[in-house]
Design a protein around this motif. Structure first.
Motif, PDB file in Angstrom:
ATOM      1  N   HIS A 155     -24.794 -13.930  58.718  1.00  0.00           N
ATOM      2  CA  HIS A 155     -24.946 -15.613  58.558  1.00  0.00           C
ATOM      3  C   HIS A 155     -26.395 -15.987  58.393  1.00  0.00           C
ATOM      4  N   TYR A 156     -27.390 -15.277  58.860  1.00  0.00           N
ATOM      5  CA  TYR A 156     -28.799 -15.618  58.595  1.00  0.00           C
ATOM      6  C   TYR A 156     -29.200 -15.011  57.295  1.00  0.00           C
ATOM      7  N   VAL A 157     -28.932 -13.993  57.047  1.00  0.00           N
ATOM      8  CA  VAL A 157     -29.407 -13.005  56.003  1.00  0.00           C
ATOM      9  C   VAL A 157     -28.873 -13.768  54.522  1.00  0.00           C
TER      10      VAL A 157
ATOM     11  N   TRP B 229     -34.553  -7.601  63.741  1.00  0.00           N
ATOM     12  CA  TRP B 229     -33.941  -8.525  63.098  1.00  0.00           C
ATOM     13  C   TRP B 229     -32.826  -9.328  63.721  1.00  0.00           C
ATOM     14  N   LEU B 230     -32.051  -8.257  64.175  1.00  0.00           N
ATOM     15  CA  LEU B 230     -30.636  -8.687  64.803  1.00  0.00           C
ATOM     16  C   LEU B 230     -31.043  -9.422  66.233  1.00  0.00           C
ATOM     17  N   ARG B 231     -32.011  -8.958  67.150  1.00  0.00           N
ATOM     18  CA  ARG B 231     -32.640  -9.523  68.202  1.00  0.00           C
ATOM     19  C   ARG B 231     -32.957 -11.078  67.782  1.00  0.00           C
ATOM     20  N   LYS B 232     -33.830 -11.144  66.775  1.00  0.00           N
ATOM     21  CA  LYS B 232     -34.345 -12.521  66.558  1.00  0.00           C
ATOM     22  C   LYS B 232     -33.281 -13.413  66.113  1.00  0.00           C
ATOM     23  N   PHE B 233     -32.341 -13.137  65.161  1.00  0.00           N
ATOM     24  CA  PHE B 233     -31.283 -13.788  64.993  1.00  0.00           C
ATOM     25  C   PHE B 233     -30.393 -14.372  66.083  1.00  0.00           C
ATOM     26  N   VAL B 234     -30.163 -13.309  66.950  1.00  0.00           N
ATOM     27  CA  VAL B 234     -29.400 -13.896  68.195  1.00  0.00           C
ATOM     28  C   VAL B 234     -30.126 -14.868  68.970  1.00  0.00           C
ATOM     29  N   GLU B 235     -31.571 -14.642  69.299  1.00  0.00           N
ATOM     30  CA  GLU B 235     -32.217 -15.648  69.938  1.00  0.00           C
ATOM     31  C   GLU B 235     -32.516 -17.050  69.467  1.00  0.00           C
ATOM     32  N   HIS B 236     -32.037 -17.130  68.194  1.00  0.00           N
ATOM     33  CA  HIS B 236     -32.044 -18.442  67.645  1.00  0.00           C
ATOM     34  C   HIS B 236     -31.078 -19.395  68.438  1.00  0.00           C
TER      35      HIS B 236
ATOM     36  N   ALA C  19     -34.692 -21.040  58.152  1.00  0.00           N
ATOM     37  CA  ALA C  19     -33.977 -21.071  59.715  1.00  0.00           C
ATOM     38  C   ALA C  19     -33.863 -19.629  60.068  1.00  0.00           C
ATOM     39  N   THR C  20     -34.268 -18.626  59.288  1.00  0.00           N
ATOM     40  CA  THR C  20     -34.522 -17.109  60.033  1.00  0.00           C
ATOM     41  C   THR C  20     -35.795 -16.964  60.617  1.00  0.00           C
ATOM     42  N   GLU C  21     -36.785 -17.736  60.653  1.00  0.00           N
ATOM     43  CA  GLU C  21     -37.919 -17.816  61.016  1.00  0.00           C
ATOM     44  C   GLU C  21     -38.663 -18.581  62.172  1.00  0.00           C
ATOM     45  N   GLY C  22     -38.038 -19.805  62.487  1.00  0.00           N
ATOM     46  CA  GLY C  22     -38.587 -20.462  63.569  1.00  0.00           C
ATOM     47  C   GLY C  22     -37.373 -20.797  64.459  1.00  0.00           C
TER      48      GLY C  22
END
Length: 502
Positions: free
Chosen positions: A281-283, A226-233, A33-36
């Protein structure tokens, strides 16, 4: 005070405490879930719906966002900033503390309240057209119980207003994503709910080992990339993403010098707790959810309050493997376990017998949210989890009160008593849990002595006697009484027996 705690060892459950109406019924997702990211979709209705003919209010715009987020866990929202309305900004401003310290601009609540509507209209316009600029946080340091200094960022008043409004909007999405064992800084959740969840797992479930995990400097080491990537999910609104980036890049002002912040979120900023929860949450949350289902051989229970994590395990092999793999997981995202503060200890119903069989002393203890957790026994001889106020927290509080008493020692006794009574009632409201009666009594006694010492310093000619001090204490200081129910009883009442221990 309470009958023998009920045991449910045979319950088939591998999860720790989910409230009955928890929004966290999302489908479990693993590390992938942290990658796509899924394809972006538009929001649901853009404006608040009018009142219906039946005189009942139709779902508001944020309610529809909440419903859409719950229906589709992979949906990305492309239009969110329009939910930050003047009405929301006004409500947020009125909820702020009137006495809060000012930020770098020196603007206080009372100053901003003058000509409020014009100021809010201007702020709303700047936010919507992208002209809003985040100001750096004013850094101050507050003492920690261990004697160290904790950096705290004081945001400018307009930044507080906009951040809290954005949090209201984002909570409509993320509250459907966050899992049940996450309790920190979430609407409708509290420290005592986290404590109840942990106590229920230890008291009723197969917990023989406890991993007390501490993340080193978590708020200061969050990786912005990483935070930006997680928010963009979940967030695909470019204006909202730019707004969050402005706060992350605003920097801090310390002694007149500005410094850039390439990592971390400013402690004290309203947006920081939500961003921290998104990061973990993602980590951590999604990863541990899958780990205990796919890897663990026995039962594993989790309680997380912000970056304070306690994990209970049935088997030692699971606990030891989890500690190693958790360290590896955190390192991948720029975090690390604090080697000195992270502890793996034998704890639970069988801990005392097992340690005695090996010739060891009483089971070790651990601290969580201001309480030391101890393996104890009831009067009937059954295992009973005991919780005492941590010594550091009690000493720190008494030190603060002594310092303030010396400043107030020349005030009338009635004024001092009224202030002390309010302080003690607030302290007892949190700490008056079952099995903590002795610590409460000790706190009250030491506070009474401190008050006596302050009164005797007023004059050398007339000394206050202990007998008179006891009368004043009886009048002004509340008695040390337990006001909270047993945690497992309150947990059952809150979830009505339908939530499993997670």
């Amino acid at each position: 005070m309470s009958p023998k705690p009920t045991m449910h060892d045979n319950e088939q459950s591998d999860e720790l405490v989910v409230p009955t109406k928890s929004p966290n019924e999302a489908c479990p997702r693993g590390q992938e879930a942290t990658e796509g990211r899924s394809s972006a979709e538009g929001n649901t209705g853009q404006q608040n719906a009018p009142r219906t003919q039946s005189r009942t209010s139709a779902p508001s715009a944020l309610a529809r966002v909440r419903q859409a987020a719950k229906r589709d866990q992979k949906r990305r929202f492309t239009a969110l900033l329009h939910h930050v309305t003047i009405d929301l900004l006004r409500a947020v401003f009125l909820s702020l503390s009137r006495r809060a310290a000012a930020g770098v601009d020196g603007v206080t609540w009372s100053t901003y309240a003058q000509d409020l509507e014009a100021r809010l209209a201007d702020l709303h316009g700047r936010v919507q057209r992208g002209a809003y600029r985040a100001k750096p946080s004013r850094r101050v340091f507050i003492p920690k119980p261990d004697g160290q200094q904790r950096p705290l960022g004081i945001a400018a008043l307009e930044d507080k207003v906009v951040q809290r409004a954005v949090v209201e909007v984002l909570n409509a999405i993320y509250e459907s994503d966050f899992l049940g064992f996450s309790y920190g800084f979430r609407p409708g959740r509290s420290q005592h709910q986290a404590l109840d969840a942990l106590a229920t797992a230890i008291q009723r479930k197969k917990v023989n080992w406890v991993l007390d995990a501490d993340i080193r400097g978590f708020f200061d080491t969050i990786d912005h990339g990483w935070l930006r990537k997680f928010v963009e999910h979940r967030i695909a609104d470019p204006r909202m993403l730019r707004l969050i980036q402005k706060w992350l890049s605003a920097g801090v002002l310390e002694e007149g010098r500005w410094s850039r912040t390439d990592a971390g979120t400013p402690q004290g900023a309203t947006i920081s707790p939500l961003l921290a929860n998104v990061y973990l949450h993602y980590v951590f949350d999604l990863w541990i959810q899958q780990w205990r289902k796919r890897t663990a051989k026995g039962e594993v229970y989790v309680v997380r309050y912000a970056d304070d994590i306690v994990i209970g395990a049935e088997h030692e092999s699971d606990a030891m493997r989890l500690r190693v793999e958790l360290q590896q997981r955190l390192e991948r995202f720029g975090l690390e376990l604090h080697a000195e503060k992270t502890r793996l200890l034998r704890f639970g119903r069988k801990a005392e017998e097992q340690r005695r069989a090996q010739g060891e002393s009483a089971p070790e203890t651990f601290d969580f949210l201001g309480f030391t957790h101890i393996c104890g026994r009831s009067r009937q001889g059954w295992f009973l989890l005991r919780r005492h106020t941590t010594s550091k927290r009690m000493r720190t509080k008494l030190k603060e009160i002594r310092k303030e008493l010396m400043k107030r020692r020349h005030a009338p006794v009635s004024a001092q008593g009224a202030w002390i009574g309010a302080v003690v009632r607030g302290y007892f409201a949190y700490h008056a849990v079952p099995t903590n009666a002795r610590r409460l009594s000790s706190f009250r006694y030491l506070l009474t002595r401190s008050w006596l010492h302050a009164l005797r310093r007023r004059s050398q000619r007339r000394r206050v006697t202990w007998e008179r001090m006891e009368r004043w204490a009886k009048r002004w200081i509340p008695p040390a009484r337990i006001s909270h129910p047993f945690p497992w009883d309150r947990f059952d009442d809150r979830t009505r027996g339908r939530s499993r221990v997670r």
